[in-house]
Scaffold this motif. Sequence first.
Motif, PDB file in Angstrom:
ATOM      1  N   ILE A  66     -11.662 -66.393 -64.252  1.00  0.00           N
ATOM      2  CA  ILE A  66     -10.520 -65.497 -64.444  1.00  0.00           C
ATOM      3  C   ILE A  66      -9.954 -65.761 -65.828  1.00  0.00           C
ATOM      4  O   ILE A  66      -9.069 -66.597 -66.018  1.00  0.00           O
ATOM      5  CB  ILE A  66      -9.467 -65.705 -63.335  1.00  0.00           C
ATOM      6  CG1 ILE A  66     -10.111 -65.497 -61.963  1.00  0.00           C
ATOM      7  CG2 ILE A  66      -8.296 -64.748 -63.520  1.00  0.00           C
ATOM      8  CD1 ILE A  66      -9.196 -65.790 -60.798  1.00  0.00           C
ATOM      9  N   THR A  67     -10.504 -65.070 -66.801  1.00  0.00           N
ATOM     10  CA  THR A  67     -10.227 -65.370 -68.205  1.00  0.00           C
ATOM     11  C   THR A  67      -9.789 -64.125 -68.962  1.00  0.00           C
ATOM     12  O   THR A  67      -9.880 -63.003 -68.474  1.00  0.00           O
ATOM     13  CB  THR A  67     -11.475 -65.941 -68.889  1.00  0.00           C
ATOM     14  OG1 THR A  67     -12.526 -64.953 -68.852  1.00  0.00           O
ATOM     15  CG2 THR A  67     -11.954 -67.205 -68.205  1.00  0.00           C
ATOM     16  N   PHE A  68      -9.320 -64.369 -70.166  1.00  0.00           N
ATOM     17  CA  PHE A  68      -9.063 -63.293 -71.123  1.00  0.00           C
ATOM     18  C   PHE A  68      -9.445 -63.836 -72.489  1.00  0.00           C
ATOM     19  O   PHE A  68      -9.572 -65.050 -72.687  1.00  0.00           O
ATOM     20  CB  PHE A  68      -7.585 -62.856 -71.102  1.00  0.00           C
ATOM     21  CG  PHE A  68      -6.639 -63.903 -71.614  1.00  0.00           C
ATOM     22  CD1 PHE A  68      -6.115 -63.825 -72.902  1.00  0.00           C
ATOM     23  CD2 PHE A  68      -6.266 -64.981 -70.824  1.00  0.00           C
ATOM     24  CE1 PHE A  68      -5.240 -64.787 -73.375  1.00  0.00           C
ATOM     25  CE2 PHE A  68      -5.395 -65.953 -71.296  1.00  0.00           C
ATOM     26  CZ  PHE A  68      -4.877 -65.853 -72.577  1.00  0.00           C
ATOM     27  N   SER A 177      -5.381 -47.778 -71.365  1.00  0.00           N
ATOM     28  CA  SER A 177      -6.226 -48.617 -70.503  1.00  0.00           C
ATOM     29  C   SER A 177      -5.424 -49.844 -70.081  1.00  0.00           C
ATOM     30  O   SER A 177      -5.713 -50.968 -70.508  1.00  0.00           O
ATOM     31  CB  SER A 177      -7.503 -49.037 -71.242  1.00  0.00           C
ATOM     32  OG  SER A 177      -8.288 -47.919 -71.572  1.00  0.00           O
ATOM     33  N   PRO A 178      -4.393 -49.656 -69.249  1.00  0.00           N
ATOM     34  CA  PRO A 178      -3.542 -50.798 -68.892  1.00  0.00           C
ATOM     35  C   PRO A 178      -4.335 -51.866 -68.156  1.00  0.00           C
ATOM     36  O   PRO A 178      -5.137 -51.570 -67.270  1.00  0.00           O
ATOM     37  CB  PRO A 178      -2.476 -50.165 -67.994  1.00  0.00           C
ATOM     38  CG  PRO A 178      -3.107 -48.911 -67.468  1.00  0.00           C
ATOM     39  CD  PRO A 178      -3.999 -48.421 -68.553  1.00  0.00           C
ATOM     40  N   SER A 179      -4.108 -53.118 -68.536  1.00  0.00           N
ATOM     41  CA  SER A 179      -4.824 -54.234 -67.923  1.00  0.00           C
ATOM     42  C   SER A 179      -3.843 -55.150 -67.212  1.00  0.00           C
ATOM     43  O   SER A 179      -2.631 -55.027 -67.366  1.00  0.00           O
ATOM     44  CB  SER A 179      -5.602 -55.009 -68.990  1.00  0.00           C
ATOM     45  OG  SER A 179      -4.713 -55.572 -69.937  1.00  0.00           O
ATOM     46  N   GLY A 180      -4.382 -56.061 -66.434  1.00  0.00           N
ATOM     47  CA  GLY A 180      -3.566 -57.068 -65.766  1.00  0.00           C
ATOM     48  C   GLY A 180      -3.595 -57.011 -64.259  1.00  0.00           C
ATOM     49  O   GLY A 180      -3.143 -57.939 -63.595  1.00  0.00           O
ATOM     50  N   VAL A 181      -4.136 -55.937 -63.682  1.00  0.00           N
ATOM     51  CA  VAL A 181      -4.084 -55.827 -62.227  1.00  0.00           C
ATOM     52  C   VAL A 181      -4.956 -56.882 -61.558  1.00  0.00           C
ATOM     53  O   VAL A 181      -4.642 -57.365 -60.463  1.00  0.00           O
ATOM     54  CB  VAL A 181      -4.478 -54.407 -61.773  1.00  0.00           C
ATOM     55  CG1 VAL A 181      -5.973 -54.148 -61.921  1.00  0.00           C
ATOM     56  CG2 VAL A 181      -4.027 -54.152 -60.348  1.00  0.00           C
ATOM     57  N   SER A 182      -6.051 -57.285 -62.200  1.00  0.00           N
ATOM     58  CA  SER A 182      -6.888 -58.332 -61.608  1.00  0.00           C
ATOM     59  C   SER A 182      -6.133 -59.651 -61.551  1.00  0.00           C
ATOM     60  O   SER A 182      -6.323 -60.450 -60.623  1.00  0.00           O
ATOM     61  CB  SER A 182      -8.182 -58.485 -62.414  1.00  0.00           C
ATOM     62  OG  SER A 182      -7.907 -58.837 -63.754  1.00  0.00           O
ATOM     63  N   PRO A 236     -16.532 -51.692 -72.700  1.00  0.00           N
ATOM     64  CA  PRO A 236     -17.111 -51.926 -74.018  1.00  0.00           C
ATOM     65  C   PRO A 236     -18.117 -53.071 -74.023  1.00  0.00           C
ATOM     66  O   PRO A 236     -18.894 -53.208 -74.966  1.00  0.00           O
ATOM     67  CB  PRO A 236     -15.904 -52.281 -74.888  1.00  0.00           C
ATOM     68  CG  PRO A 236     -14.710 -51.913 -74.097  1.00  0.00           C
ATOM     69  CD  PRO A 236     -15.102 -51.993 -72.660  1.00  0.00           C
ATOM     70  N   GLY A 237     -18.056 -53.939 -72.993  1.00  0.00           N
ATOM     71  CA  GLY A 237     -18.997 -55.036 -72.928  1.00  0.00           C
ATOM     72  C   GLY A 237     -18.337 -56.388 -72.813  1.00  0.00           C
ATOM     73  O   GLY A 237     -17.113 -56.515 -72.698  1.00  0.00           O
ATOM     74  N   ALA A 242     -10.625 -57.906 -71.782  1.00  0.00           N
ATOM     75  CA  ALA A 242     -10.380 -57.688 -70.352  1.00  0.00           C
ATOM     76  C   ALA A 242     -11.678 -57.551 -69.565  1.00  0.00           C
ATOM     77  O   ALA A 242     -11.694 -56.967 -68.479  1.00  0.00           O
ATOM     78  CB  ALA A 242      -9.512 -56.447 -70.151  1.00  0.00           C
ATOM     79  N   TYR A 243     -12.777 -58.104 -70.082  1.00  0.00           N
ATOM     80  CA  TYR A 243     -14.072 -57.904 -69.413  1.00  0.00           C
ATOM     81  C   TYR A 243     -14.067 -58.479 -68.000  1.00  0.00           C
ATOM     82  O   TYR A 243     -14.666 -57.895 -67.092  1.00  0.00           O
ATOM     83  CB  TYR A 243     -15.200 -58.522 -70.232  1.00  0.00           C
ATOM     84  CG  TYR A 243     -16.564 -58.252 -69.642  1.00  0.00           C
ATOM     85  CD1 TYR A 243     -17.092 -56.965 -69.646  1.00  0.00           C
ATOM     86  CD2 TYR A 243     -17.311 -59.270 -69.068  1.00  0.00           C
ATOM     87  CE1 TYR A 243     -18.340 -56.696 -69.098  1.00  0.00           C
ATOM     88  CE2 TYR A 243     -18.554 -59.012 -68.510  1.00  0.00           C
ATOM     89  CZ  TYR A 243     -19.065 -57.732 -68.534  1.00  0.00           C
ATOM     90  OH  TYR A 243     -20.295 -57.463 -67.981  1.00  0.00           O
ATOM     91  N   TYR A 244     -13.397 -59.619 -67.791  1.00  0.00           N
ATOM     92  CA  TYR A 244     -13.313 -60.149 -66.430  1.00  0.00           C
ATOM     93  C   TYR A 244     -12.743 -59.092 -65.484  1.00  0.00           C
ATOM     94  O   TYR A 244     -13.254 -58.881 -64.379  1.00  0.00           O
ATOM     95  CB  TYR A 244     -12.447 -61.410 -66.366  1.00  0.00           C
ATOM     96  CG  TYR A 244     -12.016 -61.718 -64.956  1.00  0.00           C
ATOM     97  CD1 TYR A 244     -12.893 -62.284 -64.058  1.00  0.00           C
ATOM     98  CD2 TYR A 244     -10.739 -61.360 -64.498  1.00  0.00           C
ATOM     99  CE1 TYR A 244     -12.526 -62.510 -62.734  1.00  0.00           C
ATOM    100  CE2 TYR A 244     -10.359 -61.587 -63.186  1.00  0.00           C
ATOM    101  CZ  TYR A 244     -11.258 -62.162 -62.313  1.00  0.00           C
ATOM    102  OH  TYR A 244     -10.898 -62.371 -61.003  1.00  0.00           O
TER     103      TYR A 244
END
Length: 487
Positions: A66-68, A177-182, A236-237, A242-244
């Motif tokens: 669980i990284t960024f 592209s909001p992130s953070g839900v994970s 994007p890869g 936010a790939y995790y």
Amino acid sequence: MAQDGHTDDLFSDYEIAPEFPDEMFGCDGEPHPQCRELWAALRAMPARQIVAMQEQAERSFMRDGITFAVYGDDGAQERIIPIDFLPRIVSARDWRQLETGLAQRVKALNMFLADVYGAARILNDGVIPVDMVLGCPQYRVQMRGVELPHGIHVSVCGTDIIRDGGGFKVLEDNLRSPSGVSYMLANRQAVKTGLRDLFRRHSVRGIEHYTGMLRQTLADLSPRGNSDPCMVLLTPGIYNSAYYEHMFLAREMGIELVQGSDLLVHDGHVFMRTTGRLRQVDVIYRRIDDDFLDPLVFRPDSQLGVPGLFHAWRLGNVGIANAPGGGVADDKSVYRYVPDMIRYYLAEEPILANVETYLCRDPEHLAYVLDNLDTLVVKMVGESGGYGMLIGPHASRAERSAYAERVREDPANFIAQPTLALSRAPCLASGRAAPRHVDLRPFILQGRETRIVPGAFCRVALTPGSLVVNSSQGGGGKDLWVLDEPE
């Protein structure tokens, strides 16, 4: 602080500052009614036991990846997202206000996007300056005249909420592209595992169904109306910060995680390359920026997107969440006008207030900002993640002077806001509870209906005294407990 002789009391050194609302305590040091049971239970536990649970959660984050990514001079560095084990509680009454206000706000924002790429009534009526919208770098002329099913431009929104002495306020809308839900879901799993009995006694509302709600929201966009549409998450890869999260959401929804090279457009339809055959794609949850989406329409040098994708989407042969061009509605200058959008499109008063905002493009506002840099927070309109920002009270005279020159050179690129008295919540620090500033990012889903899970990514400024909660700037997260309605 209220105490009664505990020698290993987690809160024995906790300080209440009257200028900052506290999420657990009132100014008299007594816990808020909804927090009393949690406070009592945490005080009854040895502090070392809570620290051990925090360390276990951190190990589980490391084990699960669980990284960024943090980008700097030395390139990208992978870090685990810091977790604070002490949950923040929101009462059922407060959540109702947030839920209703967020739904109202996203409805107006979707109407604004449909309007500015269509008849542009709000511009023609002078509610928002024309040049502010049409001159915004995120305004996509290619979107003019595009009519979307159900009028949905933004299917997934992450809105940043703060609380100060005046109550809840919206700090920012994240519509691209909001992130953070994970991280919201990972924090819940970790804290629920460690505090299972306490979690159950509090009747905390569940959030585990978020990915099911997201899947249904995406399915609502399927142009074929089929009961089991083919959906993919476009990433994007592996080098994306936010790939995790991309991997996590694709896995939890049971859809394919793809890159641009996995897709192709033929005869106005989008197909996914699979072993031995092509499969038509109905909906794309894209986590790449507009610029890289389709090299035939946006940046021709993009290696991340899919040639012809925009044309297939305009033909109505594939759904895309979120639609291109939404960035014009979360521009930090346009943000100031969201309450006016609500009044204009919905004929309602905003349920959630904005933070007071000065537009440096306005000469009077500019003069005020330059005269008061020592008390203001100044931001670049197109930046996010805490980058490009000046926090006046925490900056040196030289830093403010240098920043002022940047503002004078390009005033339209900056806004300013008062330095907020962000609320604070107890966080673990050296084995004791210490106050740290917090905000929260709930996630609003818009398909055929509005869907909001009762929870949020609660972000924490882990550095003492810091007001910056972004993980890229040293912040972390904690679990948010929304309490069920009392019987």
